[in-house]
Design an enzyme around this catalytic site. Structure first.
Site, PDB file in Angstrom:
ATOM      1  CE  LYS A 232     -13.775  -6.691   2.707  1.00  0.00           C
ATOM      2  NZ  LYS A 232     -12.575  -6.150   2.079  1.00  0.00           N
TER       3      LYS A 232
ATOM      4  CG  HIS B 113      -1.916  -1.017   1.358  1.00  0.00           C
ATOM      5  ND1 HIS B 113      -2.062  -1.808   2.474  1.00  0.00           N
ATOM      6  CD2 HIS B 113      -2.881  -1.432   0.496  1.00  0.00           C
ATOM      7  CE1 HIS B 113      -3.065  -2.649   2.302  1.00  0.00           C
ATOM      8  NE2 HIS B 113      -3.579  -2.445   1.101  1.00  0.00           N
TER       9      HIS B 113
ATOM     10  CB  SER C 188      -4.145  -6.527   4.710  1.00  0.00           C
ATOM     11  OG  SER C 188      -3.930  -5.246   4.208  1.00  0.00           O
TER      12      SER C 188
ATOM     13  NE  ARG D 260      -2.835  -7.249  -4.524  1.00  0.00           N
ATOM     14  CZ  ARG D 260      -3.615  -7.308  -3.469  1.00  0.00           C
ATOM     15  NH1 ARG D 260      -3.122  -7.579  -2.290  1.00  0.00           N
ATOM     16  NH2 ARG D 260      -4.905  -7.115  -3.587  1.00  0.00           N
TER      17      ARG D 260
HETATM   18  P1  ADP Z   1      -9.723  -3.707  -0.583  1.00  0.00           P
HETATM   19  O1  ADP Z   1     -10.362  -4.348   0.611  1.00  0.00           O
HETATM   20  O2  ADP Z   1     -10.480  -2.589  -1.189  1.00  0.00           O
HETATM   21  O3  ADP Z   1      -9.161  -4.674  -1.611  1.00  0.00           O
HETATM   22  P2  ADP Z   1      -7.045  -3.390   0.327  1.00  0.00           P
HETATM   23  O4  ADP Z   1      -6.642  -2.679   1.564  1.00  0.00           O
HETATM   24  O5  ADP Z   1      -6.863  -4.866   0.311  1.00  0.00           O
HETATM   25  O6  ADP Z   1      -8.503  -2.960   0.054  1.00  0.00           O
HETATM   26  O7  ADP Z   1      -6.285  -2.779  -0.909  1.00  0.00           O
HETATM   27  C1  ADP Z   1      -6.445  -1.446  -1.302  1.00  0.00           C
HETATM   28  C2  ADP Z   1      -5.854  -1.259  -2.670  1.00  0.00           C
HETATM   29  O8  ADP Z   1      -4.452  -1.506  -2.610  1.00  0.00           O
HETATM   30  C3  ADP Z   1      -6.393  -2.210  -3.731  1.00  0.00           C
HETATM   31  O9  ADP Z   1      -6.451  -1.523  -4.948  1.00  0.00           O
HETATM   32  C4  ADP Z   1      -5.338  -3.288  -3.797  1.00  0.00           C
HETATM   33  O10 ADP Z   1      -5.305  -3.920  -5.057  1.00  0.00           O
HETATM   34  C5  ADP Z   1      -4.088  -2.470  -3.568  1.00  0.00           C
HETATM   35  N1  ADP Z   1      -2.978  -3.251  -3.037  1.00  0.00           N
HETATM   36  C6  ADP Z   1      -2.970  -4.026  -1.942  1.00  0.00           C
HETATM   37  N2  ADP Z   1      -1.775  -4.633  -1.771  1.00  0.00           N
HETATM   38  C7  ADP Z   1      -1.003  -4.236  -2.821  1.00  0.00           C
HETATM   39  C8  ADP Z   1       0.331  -4.532  -3.263  1.00  0.00           C
HETATM   40  N3  ADP Z   1       1.094  -5.389  -2.609  1.00  0.00           N
HETATM   41  N4  ADP Z   1       0.777  -3.925  -4.386  1.00  0.00           N
HETATM   42  C9  ADP Z   1      -0.037  -3.096  -5.067  1.00  0.00           C
HETATM   43  N5  ADP Z   1      -1.298  -2.791  -4.735  1.00  0.00           N
HETATM   44  C10 ADP Z   1      -1.777  -3.342  -3.626  1.00  0.00           C
END
Ligand code: ADP
Length: 162
Positions: A41, A17, A128, A90
């Site tokens: 969630k 992130h 996460s 990703r």
């Molecule tokens: P959500 O629950 O909306 O998927 P996340 O917190 O999991 O929220 O992710 C928020 C954003 O960050 C999403 O667009 C996700 O694809 C991106 N993201 C999460 N981890 C990575 C990573 N390792 N590299 C690039 N983008 C990421």
């Protein structure tokens, strides 16, 4: 002025992130990190905990702000007058869900553009969920989340074990 939103659950924020935040903040005038308070969630961290972690980790980025939101992203985008949504991609598995979301948001609010940023290679496996999974078994998460986040995750799992 181009105001972008980077929305997500950030439960908790990872290096993946942060990498997107740093790169995206260079592309817009203002980047709002929208932390989703999703009642369906069951997050490990409360909305206040997630917001405060992100604030601490982004305080050196002048054009980045952190806000929480509930409900539809398009409504939040309208409210804060944002023109762009940033999402990270990703793997191909992200794509299907993301394109559907982007297209439904476009139908709802045509002025709002979604921009996808590809993950940096070194974080392409990282989420996460991966960080929480490793932490729940006492694993090393120092390559997944910033040092400030490590004791906070560990405290959550230690309290669950009691
Ligand atoms: P959500 O629950 O909306 O998927 P996340 O917190 O999991 O929220 O992710 C928020 C954003 O960050 C999403 O667009 C996700 O694809 C991106 N993201 C999460 N981890 C990575 C990573 N390792 N590299 C690039 N983008 C990421």
């Amino acid at each position: 002025m181009k105001r972008a939103i980077y929305p997500g659950s950030f439960d908790p924020i990872t290096f993946g992130h942060l990498d997107i935040i740093k790169r995206a903040s260079k592309l817009c005038d203002e980047l709002i990190i929208g932390v989703l308070n999703n009642k369906q969630k069951n997050p490990l961290f409360s909305i206040d905990e997630r917001v405060s972690m992100i604030k601490e980790l982004t305080e050196n980025l002048d054009n980045v702000k952190v806000r929480c939101f509930e409900g539809l992203l398009v409504d939040f985008a309208k409210k804060i007058d944002a023109q762009v949504i940033i999402r990270g991609l990703r793997a191909v598995t992200d794509f299907e869900n993301e394109i559907q979301l982007a297209q439904s948001n476009k139908v709802q609010y045509p002025e709002l553009e979604t921009l996808f940023m590809t993950t940096s290679l070194k974080y392409s496996y990282l989420s996460s969920t991966v960080a929480k999974e490793f932490a729940s078994y006492g694993g090393d998460i120092s390559l997944f989340v910033p040092p400030q986040v490590i004791p906070l995750i560990e405290a959550k799992f230690n309290s669950k074990e009691k």
